[in-house]
Design a protein around this motif. Structure first.
Motif, PDB file in Angstrom:
ATOM      1  N   THR A 115       0.850  -1.193   0.000  1.00 42.92           N
ATOM      2  CA  THR A 115       0.000   0.000   0.000  1.00 42.92           C
ATOM      3  C   THR A 115       0.882   1.237   0.000  1.00 42.92           C
ATOM      4  OG1 THR A 115      -1.773  -1.137   1.195  1.00 42.92           O
ATOM      5  CG2 THR A 115      -1.790   1.263   1.242  1.00 42.92           C
ATOM      6  N   VAL A 116       0.717   2.047  -1.045  1.00 43.89           N
ATOM      7  CA  VAL A 116       1.487   3.291  -1.167  1.00 43.89           C
ATOM      8  C   VAL A 116       0.692   4.409  -0.489  1.00 43.89           C
ATOM      9  CG1 VAL A 116       2.674   4.855  -2.737  1.00 43.89           C
ATOM     10  CG2 VAL A 116       2.365   2.453  -3.385  1.00 43.89           C
ATOM     11  N   VAL A 117       1.362   5.131   0.396  1.00 46.72           N
ATOM     12  CA  VAL A 117       0.719   6.195   1.162  1.00 46.72           C
ATOM     13  C   VAL A 117       1.420   7.520   0.856  1.00 46.72           C
ATOM     14  CG1 VAL A 117       0.209   7.038   3.488  1.00 46.72           C
ATOM     15  CG2 VAL A 117       0.075   4.583   3.001  1.00 46.72           C
ATOM     16  N   ASP A 118       0.650   8.544   0.597  1.00 48.55           N
ATOM     17  CA  ASP A 118       1.162   9.880   0.291  1.00 48.55           C
ATOM     18  C   ASP A 118       1.342  10.651   1.600  1.00 48.55           C
ATOM     19  OD1 ASP A 118       1.504  12.550  -0.387  1.00 48.55           O
ATOM     20  OD2 ASP A 118      -0.115  12.605  -1.846  1.00 48.55           O
ATOM     21  N   ALA A 119       2.594  10.809   2.033  1.00 49.47           N
ATOM     22  CA  ALA A 119       2.863  11.490   3.299  1.00 49.47           C
ATOM     23  C   ALA A 119       2.321  12.921   3.280  1.00 49.47           C
ATOM     24  CB  ALA A 119       4.360  11.493   3.585  1.00 49.47           C
ATOM     25  N   ASP A 120       2.571  13.638   2.201  1.00 54.99           N
ATOM     26  CA  ASP A 120       2.114  15.026   2.088  1.00 54.99           C
ATOM     27  C   ASP A 120       0.589  15.098   2.091  1.00 54.99           C
ATOM     28  OD1 ASP A 120       2.492  17.882   1.530  1.00 54.99           O
ATOM     29  OD2 ASP A 120       1.729  17.404  -0.459  1.00 54.99           O
ATOM     30  N   GLY A 121      -0.059  14.187   1.369  1.00 54.97           N
ATOM     31  CA  GLY A 121      -1.519  14.150   1.326  1.00 54.97           C
ATOM     32  C   GLY A 121      -2.120  13.858   2.689  1.00 54.97           C
ATOM     33  N   PHE A 122      -1.464  12.979   3.462  1.00 49.47           N
ATOM     34  CA  PHE A 122      -1.984  12.641   4.790  1.00 49.47           C
ATOM     35  C   PHE A 122      -1.875  13.817   5.749  1.00 49.47           C
ATOM     36  CE2 PHE A 122      -3.109   8.589   3.740  1.00 49.47           C
ATOM     37  CZ  PHE A 122      -3.315   7.728   4.815  1.00 49.47           C
ATOM     38  N   VAL A 123      -0.830  14.622   5.589  1.00 52.85           N
ATOM     39  CA  VAL A 123      -0.693  15.808   6.440  1.00 52.85           C
ATOM     40  C   VAL A 123      -1.769  16.832   6.085  1.00 52.85           C
ATOM     41  CG1 VAL A 123       0.794  17.782   6.968  1.00 52.85           C
ATOM     42  CG2 VAL A 123       1.756  15.472   6.905  1.00 52.85           C
ATOM     43  N   LYS A 124      -2.018  17.021   4.793  1.00 48.61           N
ATOM     44  CA  LYS A 124      -2.998  18.009   4.348  1.00 48.61           C
ATOM     45  C   LYS A 124      -4.433  17.555   4.616  1.00 48.61           C
ATOM     46  CE  LYS A 124      -0.245  20.054   0.614  1.00 48.61           C
ATOM     47  NZ  LYS A 124      -0.075  20.159  -0.852  1.00 48.61           N
ATOM     48  N   TYR A 125      -4.669  16.247   4.491  1.00 51.01           N
ATOM     49  CA  TYR A 125      -6.014  15.690   4.669  1.00 51.01           C
ATOM     50  C   TYR A 125      -5.933  14.547   5.677  1.00 51.01           C
ATOM     51  CZ  TYR A 125      -6.817  18.245   0.315  1.00 51.01           C
ATOM     52  OH  TYR A 125      -6.894  19.215  -0.643  1.00 51.01           O
ATOM     53  N   PRO A 126      -5.859  14.865   6.968  1.00 50.64           N
ATOM     54  CA  PRO A 126      -5.603  13.842   7.990  1.00 50.64           C
ATOM     55  C   PRO A 126      -6.749  12.849   8.210  1.00 50.64           C
ATOM     56  CG  PRO A 126      -6.007  15.983   9.006  1.00 50.64           C
ATOM     57  CD  PRO A 126      -5.910  16.224   7.543  1.00 50.64           C
ATOM     58  N   HIS A 127      -7.961  13.196   7.768  1.00 54.18           N
ATOM     59  CA  HIS A 127      -9.069  12.255   7.937  1.00 54.18           C
ATOM     60  C   HIS A 127      -8.858  11.043   7.040  1.00 54.18           C
ATOM     61  CE1 HIS A 127     -13.056  10.544   8.362  1.00 54.18           C
ATOM     62  NE2 HIS A 127     -13.183  10.564   7.048  1.00 54.18           N
ATOM     63  N   ILE A 128      -8.937   9.856   7.634  1.00 55.32           N
ATOM     64  CA  ILE A 128      -8.764   8.621   6.879  1.00 55.32           C
ATOM     65  C   ILE A 128     -10.128   8.023   6.589  1.00 55.32           C
ATOM     66  CG2 ILE A 128      -7.796   6.282   6.898  1.00 55.32           C
ATOM     67  CD1 ILE A 128      -5.593   7.308   8.701  1.00 55.32           C
ATOM     68  N   GLY A 129     -10.484   7.962   5.322  1.00 53.51           N
ATOM     69  CA  GLY A 129     -11.780   7.435   4.921  1.00 53.51           C
ATOM     70  C   GLY A 129     -11.829   5.920   4.992  1.00 53.51           C
TER      71      GLY A 129
END
Length: 295
Positions: free
Chosen positions: A121-135
């Motif tokens: 599973t590839v996770v976008d570190a920058d995206g997770f910081v900007k959008y911390p809610h995990i769907g």
């Protein structure tokens, strides 16, 4: 004597996390014969065209989602690939909105010719910081992983990176977490995992959270105007990708969560896909702005 089963690796992860970038890296660095199955979100198969220039056997599962509506096509494609080219490894790249638990269950139950080597599973570190809610879908993608490739770590601070790693570990205590920049990792970390798992049958009804639309044209675009257009896409668009034609040539355009880049790429004309929540309501406005960039 038991038949030899072909190892199959599933690459999953949210929209724009870097799955196709990882595939390009694997093809450049993995010495064995690989076959790739791609399942894309959107009407135009952008990712397939990015990979198609490589020396690789590939099948495109087209529109729809491999975790639900395309399982039958997936099984047929795997069997055909093994019968015709006998690859050393099969890699499946799912769409960013796929829930891989259904796919893993199908591999175990319906494809005796392969064995699941691992789920990356590839996770976008920058995206997770900007959008911390995990769907819901992202949570399932993280939970299914044997390896969590934490990509784009150069775009976050050390404290943010540490917090992200702790968060991922709390969601999946088993998976190894591998930090990366542009998915540049030792490919030996991605293959030969061979984790034994028993995947229970999923009972969810997959409801897509995102919509998409595409655009094709033979027109040439003003690069400065297009870059200004790209800078205005967020927050209506979460993910955009494709090819854009300027006077200087054609470029691969990658846009994720407000961050974007251009890479020189050989293609014939402009083809773009835009993805977002309720994006159909914004389609005409976005296209009008895009067409203003044409020369």
């Amino acid at each position: 004597m038991l038949p030899i089963r072909t190892p199959l690796t599933v690459i999953t992860g949210p929209l724009g996390s870097g799955k196709t970038t990882l595939l390009r890296h694997i093809l450049d660095n993995f010495p064995k014969k690989i076959a790739i199955l791609m399942n894309e979100f959107g009407e135009i198969a952008i990712d397939s065209k990015i990979i198609a220039g490589k020396n690789v056997e590939m099948a495109d599962l087209g529109g729809g989602c491999v975790c639900c509506s395309l399982l039958g096509e997936f099984e047929a494609a795997v069997n055909e690939i093994i019968d015709t080219i006998s690859p050393d490894n099969i890699v499946v790249e799912t769409t960013g909105v796929a829930e891989p638990d259904a796919l893993v269950f199908d591999i175990q139950e319906s494809l005796p010719v392969v064995r699941l080597d691992g789920v990356i599973t590839v996770v976008d570190a920058d995206g997770f910081v900007k959008y911390p809610h995990i769907g819901h879908t992202t949570r399932i993608q993280i939970d299914a992983a044997d390896t969590l490739l934490l990509n784009k770590v150069d775009l976050v601070s050390e404290d943010e990176l540490k917090s992200l790693q702790e968060k991922l570990h709390s969601l999946n205590e088993i998976a190894s977490i591998v930090p990366a920049v542009r998915c540049q990792v030792d490919v030996d970390l991605l293959f030969g995992i061979g984790r034994e798992r028993v995947q229970p049958a999923p009972h969810h009804v997959h409801q897509l959270e995102y919509e998409s639309f595409s655009y094709k044209t033979s027109a040439i675009f003003n690069q400065e105007a297009f870059e200004e257009f790209a800078a205005t896409l967020a927050p209506d668009v979460y993910r955009a990708k494709g090819f854009i034609k300027f006077e200087s040539g054609i470029y691969l355009f990658n846009f994720v969560a407000g961050r974007w880049d251009l890479e020189v790429f050989e293609q014939e004309a402009t083809e773009l896909v835009f993805i977002g929540k309720q994006i159909s309501q914004k389609k005409q406005t976005i296209l009008n702005q895009l067409q203003k960039c044409e020369l």
